[in-house]
Write a protein that holds these residues in place. Structure first.
Motif, short mmCIF file in Angstrom:
data_model
loop_
_atom_site.label_atom_id
_atom_site.label_comp_id
_atom_site.label_asym_id
_atom_site.label_seq_id
_atom_site.Cartn_x
_atom_site.Cartn_y
_atom_site.Cartn_z
N SER A 108 4.03 1.95 5.17
CA SER A 108 4.75 0.82 4.90
C SER A 108 4.12 0.01 3.70
N PRO A 109 5.02 -0.62 3.07
CA PRO A 109 4.43 -1.37 1.82
C PRO A 109 4.04 -3.01 2.30
N VAL A 110 4.28 -3.14 3.76
CA VAL A 110 3.65 -4.47 4.18
C VAL A 110 2.28 -4.26 4.66
N TYR B 220 -1.60 0.84 6.69
CA TYR B 220 -3.10 0.96 6.54
C TYR B 220 -3.48 1.22 4.98
N TRP B 221 -2.47 2.00 4.35
CA TRP B 221 -2.65 2.47 2.94
C TRP B 221 -2.41 1.09 2.06
N ALA B 222 -1.45 0.54 2.22
CA ALA B 222 -0.77 -0.73 1.51
C ALA B 222 -1.93 -1.92 1.46
N GLN B 223 -2.63 -2.11 2.67
CA GLN B 223 -3.74 -2.97 3.07
C GLN B 223 -4.77 -2.40 2.04
N HIS B 224 -5.13 -1.11 2.11
CA HIS B 224 -6.18 -0.37 1.43
C HIS B 224 -5.95 -0.78 -0.22
N ASN B 225 -4.79 -0.55 -0.40
CA ASN B 225 -4.49 -0.78 -2.17
C ASN B 225 -4.63 -2.01 -2.46
#
Lengths: 779, 65
Positions: A659-661, A666-671
């Motif tokens: 998810s980009p949200v 988790y990865w969107a947040q990470h990035n």
């Protein structure tokens, strides 16, 4: 060993054929091995034709009863789902649930019994043919129901429904009730039955037998990882309930000396007096709760027992390690007795209180967040799939497959009782979840959000919470600082703002209901801490037992490479494996406690996903077994819940991974946080320092990696199961992995109520001279 | 009459609680042992209870969440 003697005598009876059997027609050729009964004994089963005739015989009172149940259930569902008043009475939840359970139990579970399980009471269960008087004991079905329920019910069904209440009451209620009858109870029943047919083998062993090496290893690995995440998140619930609460910390810590005392009492003073020591322990527990209030009121008590969450988390990690290496009799066994005692007592008390108080619920059926793709502020993510993973236990819990295989089959008296124990036991757990939901939504809605939104948004202050909750623009919600302060005062806490994790909300709900029955607001603080204690007790038992089981599995796995680890009496090996497991869940716990984004709210979906992936694994094993037995027409009974659980968990995992949200993925947040760090920002989102931002980068990395690991392992298991099913279909069936049938020499009624035919046969058994009937456990 | 019925009901609730908690484990073991191995002396009560706890150290049992 007695087992061998029993087995050989069993085989002799198989060989001795006689014409005086029960005259039961074979239901299917694959299912009915030649089983000859001892002609000197009364029948061991109600003859099939008589039982079926009885089931099909509809007398007018029976028809009236079932029509009445259906009408009452239907009316309750109309009141819940269609009538849109200002409020809805809690009693409709009870009626809707109980009537639906009764209908599902009487009709759907019986259908599954007839077309898939096909039990045969002429076959001995492992409890009978392996009877050793200790762990293999044919046990009275009502007693076993109690054992099984105590083993499957824990804090899970109490927490999930509370968090899911942000969507309104209807989505959660529907999923808890529909999910249990079509998925959760089906899983528990079939795993119990299939494990019984396989000598009580564990889920992992069945996976290996059914799915081969790759599927088996993936299943065991997934179980181990899932166990770690579940223990960590349960521990996080306790930490959140006890943080900054001197009363809670004192009374929950007192459970340790109480359990030690009970352990010594049972070991040295009065061995075997379990109920007696549990009552003593319960009285001491009440004293600890009352004493906790007094201690927290003193200056020194507040100073010593007011601990921040990180300290408590470290306390639980150290405690978890020590508890897992101490002998079982000293700490685990006595606390388990206490927990069982409290569990059954408190659940009965809550049911009675809801029926007597009948609170009015003013939460809407669907809240503003039910249609919001970003979800609500308590748990992020859209209704599908996140509602279905937030409420895991209570609707579908994979963990139960570990109890339903292995432990319970070794105590099951007759095959036909598996429906009452497996399906019925899970319906009971679902009812607990419904009551938890009712308790949580009986409190003011503004208060609910103030308690469950993370401190990252409420800032942990009354003013911050009031401002944030009122800014959500929820209809009918107008939170005042007075309400938050008054509630905190009533429950004896410094503050109730951002007491996330579900347990404190449930405790406020329970206190709110109980105080209307006994004692008024003066007793609210007692009931609140009683509820916290009761949940902490469950969770600490689960943490401790989970660590031991995980250690055992790890020892077994490492043992394949270094054989010395398989030797469970090798203390150093056990300690090393315990330390590894504690470090694994401890790391996730610390990560959750220190997470700048609010910990439990981001981690809880992982708990639900893990639990349901385990359910998907259990259902996949069942699917392969049903296919191997050749019952393709009824494969949908397992395939539908499996497909749904797979869709939910895989979608949820994919959201969490792709998810980009940022709030969801988790990865969107990470990035997002990594980029912010790279561009030299000092604060980002709710993280107020570079250290906090680095923590988010680290935490989301771990969470994202775990999500990927889970979903990959489970997809391997499901793929293997589907492949095996297709192969079985083209071959018209597969390998029979059941243990050989042995004739039964005992009798027992199948359900809760003894039927007329069963009474007649039981009379014949009771008339036998004592030496001739096999002894079995009765109460 | 009513008090006798009530007392009986309470007694059977008591027996049920004892059975679920496991107080009767030794009696169950004795009954099994008498039937299966009448010629071997059974384990003494104290040793039985110790063994019952110690077995869990070797083979831990899960508790649910």
């Amino acid at each position: 060993m007695g087992n061998d003697a029993d087995r050989s005598s069993g085989q002799r009876h198989t060989a001795r054929r006689n014409a005086g059997g029960t005259g039961i027609p074979d239901s299917s050729a694959a299912d009915a091995p030649v089983l000859q009964q001892d002609p000197n004994l009364p029948p061991v089963a109600v003859p099939d034709d008589e039982r079926e005739a009885d089931e099909r015989h509809w007398t007018p009172p029976k028809i009236i009863l079932w029509v009445a149940i259906a009408l009452l259930g239907g009316l309750a569902w109309v009141m819940l789902a269609l009538v849109r008043g200002e409020t809805v009475n809690a009693i409709w939840f009870v009626f809707a649930a109980v009537c639906t359970y009764l209908i599902a139990y009487r009709f759907y579970s019986k259908f599954i019994e007839r077309v898939i399980a096909r039990p045969d009471d002429r076959r001995a269960t492992p409890a009978e043919y392996n009877a050793n008087g200790k762990d293999y004991v044919p046990t009275d079905r009502r007693v076993l129901f109690g054992h099984h329920f105590a083993a499957i019910a824990g804090a899970g069904p109490l927490v999930g429904p509370v968090l899911a209440a942000q969507m309104g009451y209807l989505p959660g209620t529907l999923w808890i009730i529909v999910g249990v009858i079509l998925a959760g109870a089906v899983q528990d029943y079939l795993v119990l039955f299939f494990s019984t047919r396989r000598g009580g083998r564990s889920l992992g062993q069945m996976a290996r037998d059914q799915l081969g090496r790759v599927g088996g290893i993936a299943a065991i690995l997934a179980t181990l990882v899932i166990m770690v995440i579940i223990v960590a998140i349960l521990a996080l619930v306790v930490v959140n309930a006890l943080g900054e609460s001197p009363w809670g910390v004192f009374s929950v810590s007192m459970t340790i000396p109480i359990a030690l005392f009970m352990g010594v009492y049972l070991r040295f003073l009065r061995p075997g007096k379990i109920t007696e020591v549990s009552i003593i322990g319960f009285v001491l527990l009440l004293a600890a709760i009352i004493g906790g209030g007094m201690v927290a009121d003193t200056a020194w008590g507040a100073a010593v027992f007011t601990l921040d969450r990180t300290t408590i988390a470290w306390g639980i990690i150290i405690y978890g390690f020590i508890a897992a290496i101490l002998p079982v009799w000293l700490l685990l066994a006595p606390r388990d007795y206490l927990s069982t005692f409290m569990k059954i007592g408190t659940i009965l008390m809550l049911a009675l209180a809801i029926v007597l108080v009948r609170p009015e619920i003013n939460v809407p059926a669907f809240s503003e967040f039910a249609s919001d793709p970003a979800g609500g502020p308590v748990v992020p993510g859209s209704l599908f799939p996140f509602l279905f993973v937030t409420i895991a236990c209570g609707a579908l819990s994979g963990f139960h497959a570990l109890i339903a295989s292995g432990t319970t089959p070794k105590l099951l008296e007759k095959e036909r009782q598996s429906r009452f124990i497996g399906y019925g036991g899970m319906l009971m757990e679902s009812f607990v979840a419904i009551m938890a939901l009712v308790a949580a939504i009986s409190i003011d809605r503004g208060l609910y959000f103030a308690m469950n939104i993370s401190a990252a948004n409420t800032l942990g202050t009354v003013e911050g919470a009031v401002a944030y909750v009122n800014s959500l623009g929820l209809s009918g919600v107008n939170l005042t600082p007075g309400l938050l302060e008054e509630t905190a005062r009533n429950v004896g806490e410094e503050s109730v703002v951002s007491r996330t994790g579900g347990a404190p909300t449930l405790a406020v709900g329970l206190a709110h209901i109980m105080q209307q029955l006994f004692g008024g607001t003066a007793l609210m603080s007692f009931w609140y801490h009683f509820a916290i204690m009761f949940e902490a007790l469950f969770i600490l038992t689960a943490v401790d037992a989970g660590t031991r089981v995980a250690r055992f599995m790890l020892q077994d796995s490492i043992g394949n490479i270094f054989p010395k680890f398989k030797d469970t009496s090798w203390t150093l090996g056990a300690w090393i494996c315990t330390a590894i497991m504690v470090a694994a869940w401890g790391a996730i716990l610390i990560m959750g406690v220190t997470d700048p984004l609010g910990g439990i709210n981001t981690l809880f979906p992982l708990f639900g996903i893990a639990n349901q992936l385990l359910a998907a694994i259990a259902l996949a094993v069942c699917l392969a077994i049903v296919a191997d037995r050749g019952y393709f027409r009824y494969l949908w009974i397992v395939a539908v819940p499996l497909a749904f659980a797979t869709a939910v968990t895989v979608t949820a995992s994919l959201f969490k991974i792709f998810s980009p949200v940022p709030a969801v993925g988790y990865w969107a947040q990470h990035n997002a946080f990594r980029n912010a760090l790279a561009s030299g920002e000092e604060t980002f989102g709710t993280a107020t320092s570079r250290e906090a931002m680095e923590a988010v980068v680290r935490n989301t990395f771990v969470q994202g990696t775990l999500s990927i690991l889970f979903v990959v392992l489970t997809l391997i298991v499901i793929a293997v199961a589907v492949y095996r099913t297709i192969r079985a279909f083209s071959n018209g069936g597969g390998v029979n992995t059941e243990d050989p049938a042995q004739p039964s020499r005992i009798f027992g009624p199948s359900g809760l109520i003894t039927t007329k035919a069963e009474k007649r046969i039981q009379k014949q058994w009771d008339a036998l001279p004592a030496g001739q009937r096999r002894e079995k456990s009765r109460h | 009459m009513a008090t006798i019925a009530l007392r009986e009901a309470l007694a059977s609730v008591g027996r049920y609680v004892h059975a679920v908690m496991g107080d009767n484990a030794y009696e169950v073991y004795l009954a099994h042992h008498r039937a299966a191995h009448p010629d071997v002396p059974p384990m003494p009560e104290r040793a039985f209870w110790r063994e019952r706890d110690d077995v869990q150290d070797r083979e831990p049992q899960g508790r649910c969440c």
